[in-house]
Design an enzyme around this catalytic site. Structure first.
Site, PDB file in Angstrom:
ATOM      1  N   LEU A 133       0.851  -1.179   0.000  1.00  0.00           N
ATOM      2  CA  LEU A 133       0.000   0.000   0.000  1.00  0.00           C
ATOM      3  C   LEU A 133       0.890   1.232   0.000  1.00  0.00           C
ATOM      4  CD1 LEU A 133      -2.637  -0.914   2.769  1.00  0.00           C
ATOM      5  CD2 LEU A 133      -3.045  -0.887   0.304  1.00  0.00           C
ATOM      6  N   ASP A 134       0.435   2.303  -0.633  1.00  0.00           N
ATOM      7  CA  ASP A 134       1.175   3.564  -0.575  1.00  0.00           C
ATOM      8  C   ASP A 134       1.251   4.062   0.867  1.00  0.00           C
ATOM      9  OD1 ASP A 134       1.451   3.549  -3.319  1.00  0.00           O
ATOM     10  OD2 ASP A 134      -0.264   4.868  -3.680  1.00  0.00           O
ATOM     11  N   LYS A 135       2.223   4.898   1.132  1.00  0.00           N
ATOM     12  CA  LYS A 135       2.421   5.412   2.483  1.00  0.00           C
ATOM     13  C   LYS A 135       1.155   6.072   3.028  1.00  0.00           C
ATOM     14  CE  LYS A 135       5.256   8.596   5.236  1.00  0.00           C
ATOM     15  NZ  LYS A 135       6.421   9.518   5.256  1.00  0.00           N
ATOM     16  N   THR A 137      -1.953   5.711   2.087  1.00  0.00           N
ATOM     17  CA  THR A 137      -3.148   4.868   2.033  1.00  0.00           C
ATOM     18  C   THR A 137      -3.205   3.980   3.264  1.00  0.00           C
ATOM     19  OG1 THR A 137      -3.046   4.831  -0.385  1.00  0.00           O
ATOM     20  CG2 THR A 137      -4.398   3.161   0.673  1.00  0.00           C
TER      21      THR A 137
END
Length: 320
Positions: A133-135, A137
């Site tokens: 997951l993106d930071k 998110t």
């Protein structure tokens, strides 16, 4: 040690990248460091053409001690755990894994610090990670505790039997109740931090597909659900921007609202997959974090929120 039987004729690096759900660079590193054998013979050429029923064996490097990493000062909620897998509810602004540019503790550091036994198909930096997951998110992330589970789950990403439903708070509702974006994604030539969609068939473009559903809309914001069919970097953000819709706080992809947020309001709300041991289909929901939920409560009634974010309603919307 991990053994895999090939099912087709293909380049060694391409086959392993698909079978293990790893980047080509990760696979090339394994091959270069003499960790890959074909039919019990060392193979150091990524371009080697494997044949049907060839036996590929991988020697997986050991994970190094946590003392060489940053010490986590955060905790992460556990949604589900057994001997094979772990499902976490990642808080926003926690980096999932290390990189040369990362100067803080990561989710992987936390796992190692807590003493979890993890799969090492990805090497030490991405130990246990089946996806990421993106930071900014938040939400559900699936961790493999052993290599057998990891390989089984990675194959599900290929055949689409594993998937995720996301919730996003956006500036505007979609023009239609249900919309699908299948444009390929590539790096933006003028901004390396950003991705863009393209209709050109180039080596840099990767196919991508996202399905979006309108859930709730008010004068201030809208709640949109998204289902990923592929897992490209920034995929939901890029595909929404293509519709001229922007996630609250996502200034990289066009959010221009007066209210500033300390993260992108995107949450991996639900993950579904077939369990590697029981072979049962599982649905695991990750509760929303306070910053996300507070915006919902300010704009919609509790009844509306409960109805539109229920598991049954989302499964119905996405055809389950």
């Amino acid at each position: 040690m991990l053994k895999i039987s090939s099912l087709c004729e293909e380049r060694l690096d391409i086959f392993l990248s698909k079978a293990l759900n790893q980047s080509r660079s990760q696979i090339l590193k394994l091959i270069k460091e003499e960790n890959v054998f074909v039919n019990n013979k060392l193979e150091n050429k990524a371009s080697y053409k494997i044949k049907k029923k060839d036996e590929i064996m991988l020697l997986i490097p050991q994970i190094k001690d946590i003392k060489e990493k940053y010490i986590p000062e955060f905790n992460i909620d556990i949604l589900y755990e057994d001997d094979d897998i772990l499902i976490l509810n990642k808080a926003p602004n926690i980096v999932v894994h290390g990189a040369t540019s990362v100067k803080e503790a990561t989710l992987v550091d936390w796992l190692l610090y807590k003493g979890y036994s993890l799969s090492n198909l990805n090497g030490e930096c991405r130990a246990g990670l089946v996806h990421r997951l993106d930071k900014g998110t938040s939400g559900a992330i699936l961790i493999a505790k052993n290599n057998t589970a990891h390989q089984f789950l990675a194959m599900q990403l290929l055949d689409k039997s594993m998937g995720r439903f996301y919730l996003s708070l956006c500036d505007l509702a979609l023009k239609e109740k249900r919309m699908i974006n299948e444009k390929a994604i590539m790096r933006c030539p003028s901004n390396r931090l950003k991705k863009i969609t393209t209709t050109s068939f180039t080596p840099q473009a990767k196919n991508a597909k996202t399905e979006f559903i309108n859930l709730l809309a008010s004068d201030n914001c809208s709640l949109i659900a998204a289902k990923l069919y592929t897992g490209r970097t920034h995929q939901i953000r890029v595909h929404l921007n293509d519709f001229n819709r922007h996630i609250l706080g996502d200034e990289l992809y066009g959010y221009k609202g007066k209210i500033k947020y300390n993260r992108v309001m995107l949450h991996a709300y639900l993950i579904y997959f077939i369990h590697p041991k029981t072979k049962e289909l599982m649905f695991v929901k990750a509760p929303m974090f306070d910053d996300f939920y507070q915006i919902l409560k300010e704009n919609f009634t509790q009844g509306e929120i409960d109805e539109k974010t229920s598991l049954d309603y989302l499964k119905f919307c996405f055809g389950f």
